[in-house]
Design an enzyme around this catalytic site. Structure first.
Site, PDB file in Angstrom:
ATOM      1  N   ASN A   1     -42.249   5.422  -1.973  1.00 26.98           N
ATOM      2  CA  ASN A   1     -42.218   5.503  -0.406  1.00 26.98           C
ATOM      3  C   ASN A   1     -42.263   4.264   0.335  1.00 26.98           C
ATOM      4  O   ASN A   1     -43.005   3.369   0.139  1.00 26.98           O
ATOM      5  CB  ASN A   1     -43.692   6.400  -0.334  1.00 26.98           C
ATOM      6  CG  ASN A   1     -43.820   6.564   1.211  1.00 26.98           C
ATOM      7  OD1 ASN A   1     -42.999   6.683   2.165  1.00 26.98           O
ATOM      8  ND2 ASN A   1     -45.109   6.767   1.407  1.00 26.98           N
ATOM      9  N   GLY A   2     -41.109   4.192   1.093  1.00 28.72           N
ATOM     10  CA  GLY A   2     -40.999   2.964   2.075  1.00 28.72           C
ATOM     11  C   GLY A   2     -39.424   2.637   2.123  1.00 28.72           C
ATOM     12  O   GLY A   2     -38.610   3.182   1.743  1.00 28.72           O
TER      13      GLY A   2
ATOM     14  N   ARG B   1     -44.854  15.084   5.502  1.00 31.88           N
ATOM     15  CA  ARG B   1     -44.352  13.976   5.543  1.00 31.88           C
ATOM     16  C   ARG B   1     -42.957  13.722   5.541  1.00 31.88           C
ATOM     17  O   ARG B   1     -42.347  12.409   5.744  1.00 31.88           O
ATOM     18  CB  ARG B   1     -45.422  13.223   4.562  1.00 31.88           C
ATOM     19  CG  ARG B   1     -46.788  12.988   4.642  1.00 31.88           C
ATOM     20  CD  ARG B   1     -47.467  12.253   3.783  1.00 31.88           C
ATOM     21  NE  ARG B   1     -46.963  11.191   3.841  1.00 31.88           N
ATOM     22  CZ  ARG B   1     -47.885   9.912   4.491  1.00 31.88           C
ATOM     23  NH1 ARG B   1     -48.986  10.316   4.892  1.00 31.88           N
ATOM     24  NH2 ARG B   1     -47.223   8.830   4.392  1.00 31.88           N
TER      25      ARG B   1
ATOM     26  N   LYS C   1     -44.467  13.211   9.766  1.00 35.93           N
ATOM     27  CA  LYS C   1     -45.848  13.035  10.525  1.00 35.93           C
ATOM     28  C   LYS C   1     -46.191  11.754  10.720  1.00 35.93           C
ATOM     29  O   LYS C   1     -46.973  11.271  11.653  1.00 35.93           O
ATOM     30  CB  LYS C   1     -46.848  13.912   9.708  1.00 35.93           C
ATOM     31  CG  LYS C   1     -48.159  13.986  10.396  1.00 35.93           C
ATOM     32  CD  LYS C   1     -48.079  14.401  11.649  1.00 35.93           C
ATOM     33  CE  LYS C   1     -49.593  14.627  12.388  1.00 35.93           C
ATOM     34  NZ  LYS C   1     -49.464  15.127  13.685  1.00 35.93           N
TER      35      LYS C   1
ATOM     36  N   GLU D   1     -46.196  13.570  27.818  1.00 38.25           N
ATOM     37  CA  GLU D   1     -46.588  14.100  26.529  1.00 38.25           C
ATOM     38  C   GLU D   1     -45.920  15.440  26.236  1.00 38.25           C
ATOM     39  O   GLU D   1     -45.306  15.915  25.321  1.00 38.25           O
ATOM     40  CB  GLU D   1     -47.948  14.140  26.482  1.00 38.25           C
ATOM     41  CG  GLU D   1     -48.549  14.773  25.416  1.00 38.25           C
ATOM     42  CD  GLU D   1     -48.089  14.439  23.918  1.00 38.25           C
ATOM     43  OE1 GLU D   1     -47.566  13.493  23.709  1.00 38.25           O
ATOM     44  OE2 GLU D   1     -48.498  15.238  22.924  1.00 38.25           O
TER      45      GLU D   1
ATOM     46  N   TRP E   1     -38.157  11.829   2.801  1.00 43.01           N
ATOM     47  CA  TRP E   1     -37.823  11.381   4.324  1.00 43.01           C
ATOM     48  C   TRP E   1     -36.752  10.403   4.007  1.00 43.01           C
ATOM     49  O   TRP E   1     -36.898   9.305   4.055  1.00 43.01           O
ATOM     50  CB  TRP E   1     -38.664  11.089   5.189  1.00 43.01           C
ATOM     51  CG  TRP E   1     -38.253  11.230   6.770  1.00 43.01           C
ATOM     52  CD1 TRP E   1     -38.448  12.243   7.519  1.00 43.01           C
ATOM     53  CD2 TRP E   1     -37.825  10.067   7.416  1.00 43.01           C
ATOM     54  NE1 TRP E   1     -37.717  11.796   8.703  1.00 43.01           N
ATOM     55  CE2 TRP E   1     -37.477  10.476   8.770  1.00 43.01           C
ATOM     56  CE3 TRP E   1     -37.559   8.854   6.996  1.00 43.01           C
ATOM     57  CZ2 TRP E   1     -37.186   9.621   9.805  1.00 43.01           C
ATOM     58  CZ3 TRP E   1     -37.230   7.912   7.988  1.00 43.01           C
ATOM     59  CH2 TRP E   1     -36.772   8.454   9.417  1.00 43.01           C
TER      60      TRP E   1
ATOM     61  N   HIS F   1     -35.759   8.494  42.883  1.00 41.55           N
ATOM     62  CA  HIS F   1     -35.124   7.251  42.664  1.00 41.55           C
ATOM     63  C   HIS F   1     -34.101   7.492  41.532  1.00 41.55           C
ATOM     64  O   HIS F   1     -33.749   6.564  40.751  1.00 41.55           O
ATOM     65  CB  HIS F   1     -36.000   6.045  42.266  1.00 41.55           C
ATOM     66  CG  HIS F   1     -37.159   5.722  43.282  1.00 41.55           C
ATOM     67  ND1 HIS F   1     -36.712   5.077  44.285  1.00 41.55           N
ATOM     68  CD2 HIS F   1     -38.423   6.177  43.434  1.00 41.55           C
ATOM     69  CE1 HIS F   1     -37.743   4.787  45.200  1.00 41.55           C
ATOM     70  NE2 HIS F   1     -38.796   5.466  44.706  1.00 41.55           N
TER      71      HIS F   1
ATOM     72  N   CYS G   1     -42.570   9.677   3.076  1.00 38.42           N
ATOM     73  CA  CYS G   1     -42.290  10.662   1.893  1.00 38.42           C
ATOM     74  C   CYS G   1     -43.668  10.960   1.497  1.00 38.42           C
ATOM     75  O   CYS G   1     -44.809  10.253   1.636  1.00 38.42           O
ATOM     76  CB  CYS G   1     -41.573   9.877   0.669  1.00 38.42           C
ATOM     77  SG  CYS G   1     -40.127   9.266   1.426  1.00 38.42           S
TER      78      CYS G   1
ATOM     79  N   LYS H   1     -43.457  16.500  23.310  1.00 44.05           N
ATOM     80  CA  LYS H   1     -43.689  18.036  22.568  1.00 44.05           C
ATOM     81  C   LYS H   1     -42.523  18.865  22.606  1.00 44.05           C
ATOM     82  O   LYS H   1     -41.902  19.304  21.642  1.00 44.05           O
ATOM     83  CB  LYS H   1     -45.034  18.895  23.198  1.00 44.05           C
ATOM     84  CG  LYS H   1     -46.255  18.313  23.049  1.00 44.05           C
ATOM     85  CD  LYS H   1     -46.864  18.136  21.533  1.00 44.05           C
ATOM     86  CE  LYS H   1     -46.206  17.219  20.878  1.00 44.05           C
ATOM     87  NZ  LYS H   1     -46.914  15.603  20.857  1.00 44.05           N
TER      88      LYS H   1
ATOM     89  N   GLU I   1     -39.468  17.567  20.558  1.00 43.67           N
ATOM     90  CA  GLU I   1     -39.362  17.197  19.062  1.00 43.67           C
ATOM     91  C   GLU I   1     -39.642  18.487  17.971  1.00 43.67           C
ATOM     92  O   GLU I   1     -39.421  18.393  17.004  1.00 43.67           O
ATOM     93  CB  GLU I   1     -40.744  16.331  18.881  1.00 43.67           C
ATOM     94  CG  GLU I   1     -42.075  16.743  19.127  1.00 43.67           C
ATOM     95  CD  GLU I   1     -42.956  15.761  18.611  1.00 43.67           C
ATOM     96  OE1 GLU I   1     -42.928  15.047  17.606  1.00 43.67           O
ATOM     97  OE2 GLU I   1     -44.125  15.587  19.325  1.00 43.67           O
TER      98      GLU I   1
END
Ligand code: AGP
Length: 610
Positions: free
Chosen positions: A98-99, A27, A605, A482, A74, A505, A2, A486, A489
């Protein structure tokens, strides 16, 4: 994850808090709130949704208040509703957290039995009521906090506002970041130094197990045993401007465009242009005992993990020791074999990723040397590591990591080159070749970044696809991983990265004309095999988007769409160039789909919770 901001001073604080929250919105952004103290009373304004929805409530707060704190959430426990938004308030006490409080259920049951009632579904609210209850018998806030802390399990960055001390803010740091900003007749706290940049560059980072008390004229610190601590402020080397969009539509777009400068500045900072000597002191390598490096384990998450997978290709060869790469969230739970000659390297943009931090602490407990490759000075992971190579890529605000990825790949390459040279494992000729690749890199990155226009057209053709596959071989396999990350997300399209050799396969069963296949095939040792992969895709009505050399007509003729990309000799450094078209592809697809590029749903983030 957060965003947390607090201010205590002599002037109205609401606007300062709100502006600070805006700088931290990346965040966490599913609900928000502010609490202030005025005439011995606590006032709050809260809202669900984005921070902009809170703006309309700010007038509910007394305009004259000069002490307060805010929070962008968040959600971990309880839906993102106004009721669950922080600050949580009971009577004359307000708290932001936060946590995650891992034992909140048993604490909540105990409090309910004691007659306490809860307004929210959050874990955080139990801390509020524990503190409120403790204050009834322990009149001093610091002492009450030190007692409450002994009941908590998990991670908590706390901010407390209390009518019993209307001129003070209290802080607690355990597992979640808390930084104090030292101003002129005003002091601040935040969960990320970025929020403080326009206010002050003089900062004090709290360590786990510390409690702080802020007034407008002073900062006090104690450890959890109650021992007073003295800590001089550090000076941030970021500018406020570097944390703004500077005219770009999105932070992500700005950060993609910053890559030529980041790559050029890193090489200039770490490699002497005249002698070609690498600055091993600046890189933190001189703080390591290289005689105790018999194996290397990289630990990281997400994009940082993919950069570490690329590191394996260069570092293992250059340094001449076995290199393994582990997902931090897996590594820490499998009791891995470690000894004092294992170097554990944490790769992390934020320096606050909980799983990665836990790995470093575990490695240190087993006698390993630990090393951080990190973009945020004074963040938790560097402060827990033997040594650190700071990427100095500047603040990365977009949730989707771009310049941090390419900066990490370059840093890993220089790390291997520097140690390989120190160990006399690299011939003069190979070293000169590496320097030549490094010399060519900045302008090649510049050319890659300036090819964006074509990619916007390609994105317009495929943005309605519901699935993508990305393929590559060797280091380009990590580029495929990667690129897929991108896309998923920020555009919410399902996308997978695969090693080209794995296509037959299983994944080839997915290929049809509705499944675009992005093939990354630079002119390296894997090229011919990649061309065969593209042929296999075409033979099944598959649609290929190629990323390869500008002059490669053979590859281009096989693709529905082709994105040319500059080339350098070194396969590991080539990944820095090949990923840029995929950064743009995901960006423009997301823009076409109207998703929130900088603050994608459900993401944050920095993942400071496990
Ligand atoms: C990358 O685009 C994501 N935002 C995410 O995977 C990120 O790389 C990961 O959470 C690790 O973060 P860190 O580098 O700050 O440790």
């Amino acid at each position: 994850m957060c965003g947390v901001v607090g201010v205590v001073g002599s002037r109205p604080c609401v606007e300062t808090i709100f502006e600070g929250l805006k700088r931290l919105e990346y965040r966490g952004y599913d609900s928000a709130g502010i609490a202030t103290m005025s005439a011995g009373k606590i006032h709050t304004a809260k809202s669900d949704g984005k921070l902009v929805r809170l703006e309309g409530h700010l007038k509910e707060l007394p305009a004259s208040s000069s002490i307060g704190m805010g929070h962008t959430r968040w959600a971990t426990h309880g839906a993102p509703t106004t009721q669950n938004a922080h600050p949580h308030v009971t009577g004359d006490l307000a708290l932001i957290h936060n946590g995650i409080i891992e034992n909140y259920r048993e604490l909540k049951a105990e409090l309910l039995k004691d007659g306490y009632s809860f307004k929210s579904e959050t874990d955080s609210e139990v801390v509020l009521h524990l503190l409120s209850r403790e204050l009834k018998t322990t009149p001093k806030m610091k002492d009450a906090l030190l007692k409450v802390i002994t009941r908590l399990e998990g991670a908590y960055g706390l901010g407390i506002l209390w009518a019993g001390e209307p001129e003070a803010l209290y802080l607690v740091k355990q597992g979640s970041p808390v930084v104090i900003g030292v101003g002129e007749n005003e002091n601040y706290f935040a969960s990320d130094a970025l929020a403080l940049l326009p206010l002050t560059k003089s900062v004090i980072f709290l360590n786990d197990g510390e409690v702080g008390r802020l007034t407008k004229s002073g900062v006090e610190l104690w450890d959890f045993s109650g021992k007073q601590l003295k800590r001089a402020p550090s000076v941030l080397n970021w500018t406020a401007a570097s944390a703004e969009k500077q005219g770009y539509r999105h932070y992500m777009l700005k950060e993609i465009h910053e890559q030529p400068a980041v790559i050029a500045n890193t090489i200039a900072r770490l490699v002497d242009s005249a002698s070609g000597k690498i600055d091993t002191k600046e890189m933190g390598i001189d703080d390591l005992d290289l005689t105790r490096v018999k194996s290397i384990v990289y630990v990281a998450c997400g994009t940082a993990y993919y950069s570490a997978m690329i590191a394996k290709y260069s570092v293992e060869q250059m340094v001449g020791v076995p290199v393994s790469v582990e997902l931090a969230s897996e590594f820490r739970y499998r009791d891995p074999y470690l000894d004092k000659d294992t170097l554990v390297i944490a790769v992390t943009q934020s320096g606050e990723t909980a799983d990665t931090l836990a790995c470093i602490k575990h490695a240190a407990s087993r006698g390993c040397q630990t090393f951080a490759v990190c973009n945020v000075r004074f963040s938790s992971i560097p402060r827990s590591s033997t040594a650190t190579l700071y990427m100095e890529a500047g603040p990365e605000v977009g949730v989707a990591s771009t310049k941090a990825f390419t900066s990490m790949v370059l840093c890993h390459y220089l790390f291997g080159l520097a140690i390989g040279q120190k160990k006399d494992r690299i011939s003069k000729e190979s070293y000169q070749q590496a320097l030549e690749s490094l010399r060519q890199l900045p302008s090649a990155v510049d050319r890659a970044v300036n090819a964006a226009g074509l990619i916007e057209d390609v994105a317009a053709k495929y943005y309605e696809a519901t699935n993508f596959i990305f393929i590559g071989r060797g280091p380009s396999f990590m580029v495929a991983l990667e690129g897929a990350l991108k896309l998923k997300e920020i555009s919410y399209i399902h996308a997978e990265g695969y090693a080209g050799g794995e296509l037959k396969h299983g994944p080839i069963a997915l290929i049809d004309k509705h499944m675009p296949v992005v093939a990354v095939a630079p002119l390296d040792g894997h090229y011919e095999k990649m061309i065969s992969n593209v042929e296999e895709v075409r033979a099944r009505e598959g649609v290929c988007i190629g990323v390869g050399d500008l002059q490669d007509d053979k590859f281009k003729a096989l693709c529905q769409d082709y994105i040319p990309c500059p080339q350098v000799k070194d396969a590991a450094l080539q990944t820095i160039l090949s990923v840029i078209p995929l950064q743009f592809l995901s960006y423009y697809v997301a823009v076409k789909r109207g998703t929130d590029v900088d603050q994608p749903r459900n993401l944050a983030k920095s993942v400071t919770v496990e």
